[in-house]
Design a protein around this motif. Structure first.
Motif, PDB file in Angstrom:
ATOM      1  N   UNK A 134       0.823  -1.212   0.000  1.00 57.68           N
ATOM      2  CA  UNK A 134       0.000   0.000   0.000  1.00 57.68           C
ATOM      3  C   UNK A 134       0.853   1.256   0.000  1.00 57.68           C
ATOM      4  N   UNK A 135       0.361   2.277  -0.682  1.00 58.23           N
ATOM      5  CA  UNK A 135       1.095   3.537  -0.745  1.00 58.23           C
ATOM      6  C   UNK A 135       1.204   4.141   0.653  1.00 58.23           C
ATOM      7  N   UNK A 136       2.409   4.544   1.066  1.00 58.11           N
ATOM      8  CA  UNK A 136       2.543   5.153   2.393  1.00 58.11           C
ATOM      9  C   UNK A 136       1.916   6.542   2.436  1.00 58.11           C
ATOM     10  N   UNK A 137       1.586   6.981   3.622  1.00 57.10           N
ATOM     11  CA  UNK A 137       1.064   8.330   3.824  1.00 57.10           C
ATOM     12  C   UNK A 137       2.132   9.335   3.439  1.00 57.10           C
ATOM     13  N   UNK A 138       1.735  10.405   2.789  1.00 60.60           N
ATOM     14  CA  UNK A 138       2.699  11.417   2.354  1.00 60.60           C
ATOM     15  C   UNK A 138       3.453  12.008   3.546  1.00 60.60           C
ATOM     16  N   UNK A 161      13.459  -0.685  -6.406  1.00 61.34           N
ATOM     17  CA  UNK A 161      14.574   0.012  -5.785  1.00 61.34           C
ATOM     18  C   UNK A 161      15.672  -0.945  -5.371  1.00 61.34           C
ATOM     19  N   UNK A 162      16.727  -0.417  -4.787  1.00 67.51           N
ATOM     20  CA  UNK A 162      17.844  -1.233  -4.347  1.00 67.51           C
ATOM     21  C   UNK A 162      17.447  -2.037  -3.120  1.00 67.51           C
ATOM     22  N   UNK A 163      17.560  -3.342  -3.187  1.00 70.55           N
ATOM     23  CA  UNK A 163      17.256  -4.195  -2.049  1.00 70.55           C
ATOM     24  C   UNK A 163      15.783  -4.476  -1.835  1.00 70.55           C
ATOM     25  N   UNK A 164      14.932  -3.872  -2.645  1.00 73.07           N
ATOM     26  CA  UNK A 164      13.499  -4.075  -2.463  1.00 73.07           C
ATOM     27  C   UNK A 164      12.714  -3.134  -3.360  1.00 73.07           C
ATOM     28  N   UNK A 165      11.652  -2.549  -2.811  1.00 75.90           N
ATOM     29  CA  UNK A 165      10.837  -1.581  -3.518  1.00 75.90           C
ATOM     30  C   UNK A 165      10.986  -0.225  -2.852  1.00 75.90           C
ATOM     31  N   UNK A 166      10.745   0.840  -3.613  1.00 78.86           N
ATOM     32  CA  UNK A 166      10.882   2.176  -3.067  1.00 78.86           C
ATOM     33  C   UNK A 166       9.640   2.993  -3.388  1.00 78.86           C
ATOM     34  N   UNK A 167       9.189   3.763  -2.418  1.00 71.86           N
ATOM     35  CA  UNK A 167       8.065   4.670  -2.630  1.00 71.86           C
ATOM     36  C   UNK A 167       8.612   6.016  -3.109  1.00 71.86           C
ATOM     37  N   UNK A 168       8.082   6.498  -4.224  1.00 69.07           N
ATOM     38  CA  UNK A 168       8.546   7.753  -4.816  1.00 69.07           C
ATOM     39  C   UNK A 168       7.399   8.754  -4.836  1.00 69.07           C
ATOM     40  N   UNK A 186      11.204   6.325   1.940  1.00 70.53           N
ATOM     41  CA  UNK A 186      10.354   5.203   2.351  1.00 70.53           C
ATOM     42  C   UNK A 186      10.584   4.046   1.379  1.00 70.53           C
ATOM     43  N   UNK A 187      10.916   2.887   1.921  1.00 72.47           N
ATOM     44  CA  UNK A 187      11.152   1.709   1.083  1.00 72.47           C
ATOM     45  C   UNK A 187      10.428   0.510   1.676  1.00 72.47           C
ATOM     46  N   UNK A 188      10.395  -0.555   0.900  1.00 71.55           N
ATOM     47  CA  UNK A 188       9.806  -1.818   1.340  1.00 71.55           C
ATOM     48  C   UNK A 188      10.862  -2.896   1.128  1.00 71.55           C
ATOM     49  N   UNK A 197       7.864  -2.192   5.478  1.00 71.84           N
ATOM     50  CA  UNK A 197       8.068  -0.760   5.253  1.00 71.84           C
ATOM     51  C   UNK A 197       9.160  -0.224   6.163  1.00 71.84           C
ATOM     52  N   UNK A 198      10.047   0.580   5.596  1.00 72.85           N
ATOM     53  CA  UNK A 198      11.101   1.232   6.360  1.00 72.85           C
ATOM     54  C   UNK A 198      11.125   2.714   6.016  1.00 72.85           C
ATOM     55  N   UNK A 199      11.188   3.543   7.041  1.00 72.85           N
ATOM     56  CA  UNK A 199      11.307   4.998   6.873  1.00 72.85           C
ATOM     57  C   UNK A 199      12.664   5.408   7.409  1.00 72.85           C
ATOM     58  N   UNK A 200      13.492   5.999   6.558  1.00 74.64           N
ATOM     59  CA  UNK A 200      14.851   6.374   6.952  1.00 74.64           C
ATOM     60  C   UNK A 200      15.108   7.827   6.589  1.00 74.64           C
ATOM     61  N   UNK A 201      15.932   8.533   7.380  1.00 73.26           N
ATOM     62  CA  UNK A 201      16.267   9.925   7.042  1.00 73.26           C
ATOM     63  C   UNK A 201      16.882  10.014   5.649  1.00 73.26           C
ATOM     64  N   UNK A 202      16.461  11.008   4.912  1.00 70.08           N
ATOM     65  CA  UNK A 202      16.899  11.158   3.523  1.00 70.08           C
ATOM     66  C   UNK A 202      18.303  11.746   3.462  1.00 70.08           C
ATOM     67  N   UNK A 203      19.107  11.190   2.590  1.00 63.98           N
ATOM     68  CA  UNK A 203      20.453  11.710   2.343  1.00 63.98           C
ATOM     69  C   UNK A 203      20.418  12.470   1.017  1.00 63.98           C
ATOM     70  N   UNK A 204      20.651  13.763   1.084  1.00 61.73           N
ATOM     71  CA  UNK A 204      20.662  14.571  -0.140  1.00 61.73           C
ATOM     72  C   UNK A 204      21.860  14.178  -0.970  1.00 61.73           C
TER      73      UNK A 204
END
Length: 210
Positions: A134-138, A161-168, A186-188, A197-204
């Motif tokens: 399911x699509x994660x909450x924005x 995505x790398x290692x799984x799926x990624x929410x874009x 956010x990735x799966x 589901x995993x939520x990780x701090x974004x690296x610019x």
């Protein structure tokens, strides 16, 4: 050149294989074998497209006029678009260690908008399309006190995505696509039985699309 470098980075999918890869020959299910059985519908979302005849040529000869096999393992096969290799289609297998089934994700890479299909192949070889996670909450992508501008409409895509799926997340306003700074990715990730589901701090990253 930037897109080509991005595709080369995405080809790192080939190096990120699951430990279950060593069992690939146990049930005969490989990325190439499953791609042979899948419809070429994902290519309808690319500029080049792929007919059934071209699909057979691609598998037999490694290339067609518009596509080439850019890399392959038991669990991953990547097709790069010719002549510039600035976009690709990749298929990756996620093996279920509990029941011997496989979830096959096939998706487009390199474009501003991704598309992906998810299929399940059971131990007997029966293949059926299945829903993506399911699509994660924005709000999962935003900082603690961050709010979207009132004129922004978000859409969340599930991509390969790398290692799984990624929410874009994709953001729109009256002028078209808009940029919104994100705090989290956010990735799966596949745990051997399901996507978590995993939520990780974004690296610019330098050169990130504005």
């Amino acid at each position: 050149m930037h897109q080509y470098i991005r595709i080369c980075a995405l080809l790192a999918l080939l190096a990120v294989v699951l430990p279950a890869t060593v069992h690939a020959e146990d049930n005969g299910m490989t990325a190439r074998g499953i791609f042979t059985l899948l419809p070429a519908s994902i290519f309808e979302n690319t500029a080049e497209g792929l007919s059934d005849a071209e699909k057979q040529q691609l598998l037999a000869e490694g290339h067609t006029e518009f596509w080439e096999v850019a890399g392959e393992t038991e669990d991953v096969i990547v097709f790069a678009a010719l002549p510039f290799r600035d976009s690709a289609v990749a298929l990756r297998l996620f093996r279920n260690t509990a029941d011997g089934s496989v979830e096959a994700a096939i998706g487009t890479l390199g474009g501003p908008i991704c598309t992906m299909e998810l299929w399940r192949v059971d131990a007997s070889g029966r293949m059926v399309p299945i829903d993506t996670p399911p699509e994660p909450d924005i709000r999962d992508f935003l900082g603690q006190d961050q709010k979207l501008p009132p004129d922004i409409n978000p859409t969340v895509l599930i991509c390969l995505g790398l290692g799984g799926l990624k929410a874009e997340p994709v953001f729109w306003n009256s002028s078209g696509m808009a940029h919104v700074p994100l705090a989290n990715d956010v990735s799966f990730q596949w745990n051997g039985k399901a996507f978590e589901k995993q939520v990780t701090p974004r690296k610019e990253q330098s050169g990130e699309r504005p």
